[in-house]
Design an enzyme around this catalytic site. Structure first.
Site, PDB file in Angstrom:
ATOM      1  N   TYR A  53      -9.311   1.289  -5.314  1.00 57.34           N
ATOM      2  CA  TYR A  53      -8.341   2.280  -4.848  1.00 57.34           C
ATOM      3  C   TYR A  53      -8.968   3.665  -4.816  1.00 57.34           C
ATOM      4  O   TYR A  53      -9.800   3.991  -5.659  1.00 57.34           O
ATOM      5  CB  TYR A  53      -7.123   2.326  -5.779  1.00 57.34           C
ATOM      6  CG  TYR A  53      -6.230   1.125  -5.742  1.00 57.34           C
ATOM      7  CD1 TYR A  53      -6.350   0.133  -4.762  1.00 57.34           C
ATOM      8  CD2 TYR A  53      -5.234   0.954  -6.699  1.00 57.34           C
ATOM      9  CE1 TYR A  53      -5.522  -0.974  -4.753  1.00 57.34           C
ATOM     10  CE2 TYR A  53      -4.393  -0.149  -6.695  1.00 57.34           C
ATOM     11  CZ  TYR A  53      -4.549  -1.105  -5.719  1.00 57.34           C
ATOM     12  OH  TYR A  53      -3.710  -2.200  -5.716  1.00 57.34           O
ATOM     13  N   SER A 232       4.449  -4.439  -3.306  1.00 56.55           N
ATOM     14  CA  SER A 232       5.017  -4.138  -1.981  1.00 56.55           C
ATOM     15  C   SER A 232       6.480  -4.546  -1.871  1.00 56.55           C
ATOM     16  O   SER A 232       6.883  -5.191  -0.896  1.00 56.55           O
ATOM     17  CB  SER A 232       4.192  -4.806  -0.872  1.00 56.55           C
ATOM     18  OG  SER A 232       2.916  -4.233  -0.788  1.00 56.55           O
ATOM     19  N   GLY A 235       7.857  -3.503   1.333  1.00 53.96           N
ATOM     20  CA  GLY A 235       7.176  -3.953   2.545  1.00 53.96           C
ATOM     21  C   GLY A 235       6.371  -2.874   3.219  1.00 53.96           C
ATOM     22  O   GLY A 235       6.432  -2.699   4.437  1.00 53.96           O
ATOM     23  N   LYS A 242      12.496   3.948   7.327  1.00 56.70           N
ATOM     24  CA  LYS A 242      11.836   5.111   7.945  1.00 56.70           C
ATOM     25  C   LYS A 242      11.249   4.810   9.327  1.00 56.70           C
ATOM     26  O   LYS A 242      11.028   5.725  10.121  1.00 56.70           O
ATOM     27  CB  LYS A 242      10.751   5.664   7.021  1.00 56.70           C
ATOM     28  CG  LYS A 242       9.525   4.793   6.887  1.00 56.70           C
ATOM     29  CD  LYS A 242       8.405   5.461   6.081  1.00 56.70           C
ATOM     30  CE  LYS A 242       8.737   5.569   4.624  1.00 56.70           C
ATOM     31  NZ  LYS A 242       7.587   6.086   3.832  1.00 56.70           N
TER      32      LYS A 242
END
Length: 347
Positions: A53, A232, A235, A242
C-alpha cells in the site's frame, strides 16, 4: 461495540476495522493521522495495512501506508498498545516488478522485517499473505487455468517462514487474504499435520455486489474456525451511490480517478448496474446506500470484522455511525431477491 475473537488466535478486535490503503495516495500523512486519531477515539481498535500500500500500487508509494502508520505510533506514545495491528506480505508480483517475484521463505521473513521497521513496532499482531502464492483465480478471475501453473513455494514452506516469525515474537497470529476454500483448508490441514501456526483469519471481498464468500468458503471457514475479515463492503464506492448519476467518470472517488481501478471487477458495467439496484432499494427503505451496504456486513454473523476505507473524517463518521443501522427481515429478503437475479457481478 463488543469485541470479537479472531478465530483461535486469542486476538480480540472491534467488529469494525480501519483499512488504510488510501493513506499515501488519496490521503496525505497529516489527514491520515487525523483519521487515525478519530478512529481510535471512537473505539476502533483494529487497523489493517499491507506492505504494497498505497493503492493504486506504484513503486513510488510502496510501503507508504505502513510508514504513515509508523509515524503516527511515534507521535502518539501508547497508541500502539491500544490497537490490534494487521498487515500483509505481498504474494507473487502481479505487474508490480518492485515487489519480490515469489513468496519464498526468505522473502516472507525479509518482508516482515521491512514492515516492522516502517511501522516502528516490535510485533505485528496479525500477519497475512496478501494473495495466494500459486496459480488460482483471484481479483475477478473466475476460471482456473492449469496452463498458468509454474513452480512456487509450497504451503508448508510459507507456514515454516511464518512459524519462524511467530517463534521470534515478531508476529502473534497469521492469516490469509483473497483465498479459496481449497487454500484455507490446505493451510489449516498442513499446519495441524506439521505442528505449524494455524491461520486465524481470511480477508476476502464481501459486499452486496460480491457475495462469492458464500459459495463454499463460508462453510469451510465455519468448520475450521477461521474468521472472515470482509473488505470492500462498499464495493469500492459503488454502493455509496456516488456513481449512480455520473457513472465512473469525473474527479470524485477512486473509481473515477484511476483507470487501473476501472479495469478491475468493480469497474464492470454489471457491477455498477447491480449497485444502483441496491442503492435504490436503500432509499426506498429510508436508508442511505452506504447504510444499507455497511449494515449488511456489520450485522452479518458470517463476518468477524468489516474493513472500512475512508478518505476523510466525514466518511469515517458516516461509516462508524452506520453501526447503529439494523436491517429488517423484509429488507434482507429483498436484498436476496436482487442477488438471486443478478448474482455477484463484482466477483
Amino acid at each position: 461495540m463488543n469485541q470479537v475473537k479472531l478465530g483461535q488466535s486469542g486476538l480480540s478486535v472491534t467488529p469494525i476495522c480501519l483499512g488504510t490503503m488510501t493513506f499515501g495516495e488519496q490521503v496525505n500523512e497529516a489527514d491520515a493521522h487525523t483519521i487515525l486519531d478519530r478512529s481510535l477515539a471512537r473505539g476502533v481498535n483494529f487497523l489493517d495495512a499491507a506492505e504494497m500500500y498505497s493503492v493504486p500500487a506504484r513503486a513510488e508509494t510502496c510501503g507508504a501506508t505502513e510508514t504513515i502508520i509508523g509515524n503516527w505510533f511515534s507521535k502518539n506514545p501508547g497508541a500502539r498498545h491500544k490497537v490490534v495491528l494487521a498487515t500483509k506480505v505481498a504474494g507473487p508480483a502481479r505487474g508490480m516488478p518492485w515487489i519480490r517475484g515469489e513468496v519464498s521463505k526468505a522473502g516472507i521473513i525479509e518482508a516482515c522485517e521491512g514492515s516492522l521497521k516502517r511501522l516502528q513496532t516490535d510485533v505485528i499482531d496479525l500477519y497475512q499473505i496478501h494473495w495466494p502464492a500459486r496459480n488460482t483465480p483471484v481479483f475477478g478471475a473466475i476460471y482456473f487455468d492449469p496452463a498458468k501453473d509454474k513452480p512456487m513455494p509450497s504451503i508448508e514452506v510459507q507456514l515454516e517462514a511464518l512459524a519462524e516469525l511467530v517463534q521470534a515474537g515478531k508476529v502473534r497470529a497469521i492469516g490469509l487474504s483473497n483465498e479459496s476454500p481449497f487454500g484455507v483448508h490446505e493451510f489449516v490441514r498442513i499446519a495441524e499435520q506439521m505442528g505449524l501456526p494455524r491461520v486465524a483469519t481470511v480477508q476476502n471481498p464481501y459486499c452486496l455486489i460480491n457475495r462469492a464468500y458464500e459459495n463454499g468458503l463460508d462453510e469451510t471457514c465455519h468448520r475450521l474456525g477461521v474468521a472472515l475479515l470482509a473488505y470492500s463492503p462498499l464495493g469500492f464506492g459503488l454502493l455509496t451511490g456516488k456513481y449512480d448519476e455520473t457513472g465512473l467518470e469525473g474527479t470524485h472517488g477512486r473509481m473515477a480517478l484511476f483507470d487501473s481501478m476501472k479495469a478491475q471487477r468493480w469497474g464492470r458495467p454489471e457491477a455498477l448496474a447491480a449497485a444502483k439496484r441496491y442503492n435504490t432499494l436503500a432509499r426506498e427503505h429510508g436508508l442511505t446506500p452506504a447504510q444499507l451496504a455497511l449494515a449488511f456486513c456489520y450485522r452479518n454473523p458470517k463476518v468477524a470484522s468489516t474493513i472500512i476505507g475512508v478518505t476523510s473524517l466525514a466518511q469515517l463518521e458516516q461509516c462508524l455511525d452506520a453501526w447503529e443501522t439494523a436491517l429488517s427481515p423484509e429488507l434482507l429478503k429483498a436484498i436476496d431477491a436482487i442477488r438471486w437475479e443478478l448474482r455477484d457481478p463484482a466477483q
